[in-house]
Design a protein around this motif. Structure first.
Motif, PDB file in Angstrom:
ATOM      1  N   LYS A  13       0.868  -1.177   0.000  1.00 22.06           N
ATOM      2  CA  LYS A  13       0.000   0.000   0.000  1.00 22.06           C
ATOM      3  C   LYS A  13       0.906   1.229   0.000  1.00 22.06           C
ATOM      4  O   LYS A  13       2.114   1.126   0.223  1.00 22.06           O
ATOM      5  CB  LYS A  13      -0.864  -0.007   1.272  1.00 22.06           C
ATOM      6  N   ARG A  14       0.328   2.410  -0.145  1.00 30.82           N
ATOM      7  CA  ARG A  14       1.134   3.639  -0.116  1.00 30.82           C
ATOM      8  C   ARG A  14       1.756   3.814   1.265  1.00 30.82           C
ATOM      9  O   ARG A  14       1.192   3.374   2.263  1.00 30.82           O
ATOM     10  CB  ARG A  14       0.249   4.849  -0.432  1.00 30.82           C
ATOM     11  N   ASN A  15       2.924   4.415   1.263  1.00 28.51           N
ATOM     12  CA  ASN A  15       3.564   4.836   2.523  1.00 28.51           C
ATOM     13  C   ASN A  15       4.107   3.693   3.380  1.00 28.51           C
ATOM     14  O   ASN A  15       4.379   3.884   4.555  1.00 28.51           O
ATOM     15  CB  ASN A  15       2.555   5.660   3.346  1.00 28.51           C
ATOM     16  N   PRO A  37       1.546   9.971   1.257  1.00 31.26           N
ATOM     17  CA  PRO A  37       1.153   8.767   0.521  1.00 31.26           C
ATOM     18  C   PRO A  37       0.989   9.063  -0.971  1.00 31.26           C
ATOM     19  O   PRO A  37       0.487  10.124  -1.338  1.00 31.26           O
ATOM     20  CB  PRO A  37      -0.194   8.381   1.150  1.00 31.26           C
ATOM     21  N   GLY A  38       1.428   8.142  -1.783  1.00 28.08           N
ATOM     22  CA  GLY A  38       1.294   8.321  -3.240  1.00 28.08           C
ATOM     23  C   GLY A  38       2.481   9.026  -3.861  1.00 28.08           C
ATOM     24  O   GLY A  38       2.361   9.623  -4.927  1.00 28.08           O
ATOM     25  N   THR A  39       3.643   8.959  -3.188  1.00 31.49           N
ATOM     26  CA  THR A  39       4.827   9.644  -3.720  1.00 31.49           C
ATOM     27  C   THR A  39       5.308   9.000  -5.017  1.00 31.49           C
ATOM     28  O   THR A  39       5.570   9.681  -5.999  1.00 31.49           O
ATOM     29  CB  THR A  39       5.964   9.609  -2.668  1.00 31.49           C
ATOM     30  N   THR A  40       5.408   7.675  -5.017  1.00 29.80           N
ATOM     31  CA  THR A  40       5.862   6.999  -6.241  1.00 29.80           C
ATOM     32  C   THR A  40       4.681   6.853  -7.195  1.00 29.80           C
ATOM     33  O   THR A  40       3.611   6.394  -6.793  1.00 29.80           O
ATOM     34  CB  THR A  40       6.435   5.603  -5.905  1.00 29.80           C
ATOM     35  N   THR A  41       4.901   7.270  -8.437  1.00 29.59           N
ATOM     36  CA  THR A  41       3.816   7.173  -9.407  1.00 29.59           C
ATOM     37  C   THR A  41       4.122   6.116 -10.466  1.00 29.59           C
ATOM     38  O   THR A  41       3.409   5.151 -10.616  1.00 29.59           O
ATOM     39  CB  THR A  41       3.554   8.539 -10.070  1.00 29.59           C
ATOM     40  N   ALA A  62       4.062   2.077  -7.554  1.00 35.34           N
ATOM     41  CA  ALA A  62       3.101   2.935  -6.859  1.00 35.34           C
ATOM     42  C   ALA A  62       2.251   2.064  -5.939  1.00 35.34           C
ATOM     43  O   ALA A  62       1.988   0.907  -6.251  1.00 35.34           O
ATOM     44  CB  ALA A  62       2.210   3.631  -7.888  1.00 35.34           C
ATOM     45  N   GLY A  63       1.836   2.616  -4.804  1.00 31.89           N
ATOM     46  CA  GLY A  63       1.011   1.854  -3.868  1.00 31.89           C
ATOM     47  C   GLY A  63      -0.262   1.351  -4.536  1.00 31.89           C
ATOM     48  O   GLY A  63      -0.892   2.077  -5.298  1.00 31.89           O
ATOM     49  N   GLU A  66      -3.907   3.159  -4.127  1.00 35.61           N
ATOM     50  CA  GLU A  66      -4.106   4.542  -4.604  1.00 35.61           C
ATOM     51  C   GLU A  66      -5.598   4.839  -4.766  1.00 35.61           C
ATOM     52  O   GLU A  66      -6.337   4.017  -5.311  1.00 35.61           O
ATOM     53  CB  GLU A  66      -3.393   4.682  -5.958  1.00 35.61           C
TER      54      GLU A  66
END
Ligand code: GTP
Ligand code: MG
Length: 414
Positions: A13-15, A37-41, A62-63, A66
């Motif tokens: 998941k994100r983060n 959260p959601g830094t990597t795209t 990416a998580g 999202e």
């Protein structure tokens, strides 16, 4: 034989610390880390050498939780993460806080459905260490998957002090090695195409055109691969160009056990050698070695059913090979249209890019030999096509079919 790169995806998941872990494994700041959260795209890749496995490519993603946003970007990111699954050899599923959400269970199932073995890393142990109860619940749910309690943050702090003495990622690397030993190389053993077909002392003639598309000063991978396979079997590989083929046959005391040609000159080779001599191509040998051979055989027989304006999906897995590119984009489409007498529409997918969504619009797919990708990647690549009942052929088989020698070129492997 040289192993291919092992692709290892990092999911969660994100983060959860995916990018932090990627940077730690790579020993470099490759991926952006932040507590938003959601830094990597987009997926971020980094090649590394892991002792006991070899050359690996880590892929930060990416998580997968999202949120769907009004602009649809979140959904696209999640789709991209999911697309990556089919290209992987192994995966790391990152979780934390002794909890396993439905999205994580669903993702674990997706990995299993795609035959991607994975380890579970319970991260942020500095904040919340893995509880025995949660660990045994995970062991029950995922008995095949090594579980590591870890803290990227603590490992980061330890890294500069310990330097070369001890890798702070060792618990994760150890779990990956265990997984690799069990599933990686062992699960997909190389199936040398020539094994059982030729024996020690047999002569194998390989027709390797050195034309404008041939790289300077070297041979291309399929040629090297099968020359080496001959040597491994103590057979006698003889390499020549098309122009010298008849001279080679005159000089040999006895007919070779096999002729392997570049598929592009299939027709010319077939005319120059006796009809009794077994003839195939590098691409067909590759199909036997790591493709879905039976599916390709069945798929090739459907070429004759192509109709005007049918869509044909061309899957070229080796983007950097000019040779492959030219066959797929120019020669094959021209030959196939000439042979079938039909006007066809070709759609190309390069490398390991995702397949189009509208698979049911395609009448056929033609996959290259896939010399640069692993057997698992090839298998996963055509899985969706097989599922959608779309016939799949292979470059070499389609070229053989266009030259009217499909049975001859595949007979030795059937
Ligand atoms: N306490 C603690 N924080 C961590 C640990 N690992 C990562 N973090 C922090 O968690 C936050 C998110 O880390 P990232 O590596 O960006 O997480 P990610 O999973 O890549 O996140 P997305 O790209 O948004 O999906 C950052 O503030 C990290 O410093 C850890 O082991 N312990
Ligand atoms: Mg990230």
């Amino acid at each position: 034989m040289k192993k291919e790169e092992v692709y290892i995806g990092i999911f969660g998941k994100r983060n959860q610390g995916k990018s932090s872990l990627m940077n730690l494994l790579a020993g470099q700041n490759i991926s952006i880390v932040s507590d938003t959260p959601g830094t990597t795209t987009d997926p971020v890749k980094k090649s590394c050498e892991i002792f006991g496995i070899g050359k690996c490519v880590f892929v930060d993603t990416a998580g997968f939780d999202e949120q769907v946003q009004a602009d649809g970007l979140g959904k696209m990111r999640v789709e991209k993460t999911f697309d990556y699954v089919q290209r992987l050899d192994m995966a790391i599923l990152l979780i934390s806080e002794n909890s396993l959400a439905q999205a994580e269970k669903d993702f674990a199932r997706l990995l299993s459905e795609n035959s991607v073995p994975f380890i579970i890393v319970h991260n942020k142990a500095d904040v919340s260490a893995l509880s025995p109860g949660f660990a045994s619940m995970l062991a029950r749910l995922y008995p095949q998957n090594p579980l590591v309690d870890f803290s990227v943050r603590e490992a980061e702090a330890a890294a500069p002090l310990q330097k070369a003495e001890k890798n702070p990622c060792e618990p994760i690397l150890k779990a990956l090695r265990a997984l690799y030993e069990k599933h990686g190389a062992a699960a997909l053993p190389p199936r040398p195409a020539l094994e059982g077909l030729i024996k020690a002392g047999d002569c194998v003639v390989m027709v390797c055109p050195i034309d404008g598309e041939a790289p300077t000063e070297r041979l291309i991978l399929p040629q090297v691969l099968f020359a080496r396979q001959c040597l491994d079997l103590h057979a006698l590989p003889v390499l020549c160009q098309l122009e010298e083929l008849e001279t080679v046959f005159k000089k040999l005391r006895k007919e070779p056990a096999l002729v392997i040609t570049d598929s592009q000159v299939f027709g010319s080779v077939a005319q120059r050698i006796p009809a009794t001599c077994p003839l195939t191509s590098f691409s067909i040998c590759l199909a036997k070695q790591k493709g879905n051979f039976e599916h390709y055989i069945a798929g090739t027989s459907q070429l004759s059913k192509l109709k005007n304006h049918n869509k044909v999906l061309m899957l070229e897995s080796c983007t950097h090979q000019i040779n492959c590119h030219d066959i797929g984009r120019v020669k094959l489409p021209a030959l196939l249209q000439a042979k079938t007498g039909k006007k066809l529409e070709f759609v190309y997918v390069s490398g390991l890019d995702p397949l189009p969504d509208n698979l049911s619009d395609f009448a056929m797919a033609v996959q290259c030999g896939g010399c640069m990708v692993s057997a698992r990647q090839l298998e996963n690549r055509i899985k969706a096509l097989v599922k959608n009942n779309i016939p799949v052929s292979n470059y070499g088989m389609t070229l053989a079919w266009c030259n009217g020698i499909f049975d001859r070129a595949t007979a030795m492997f059937r």
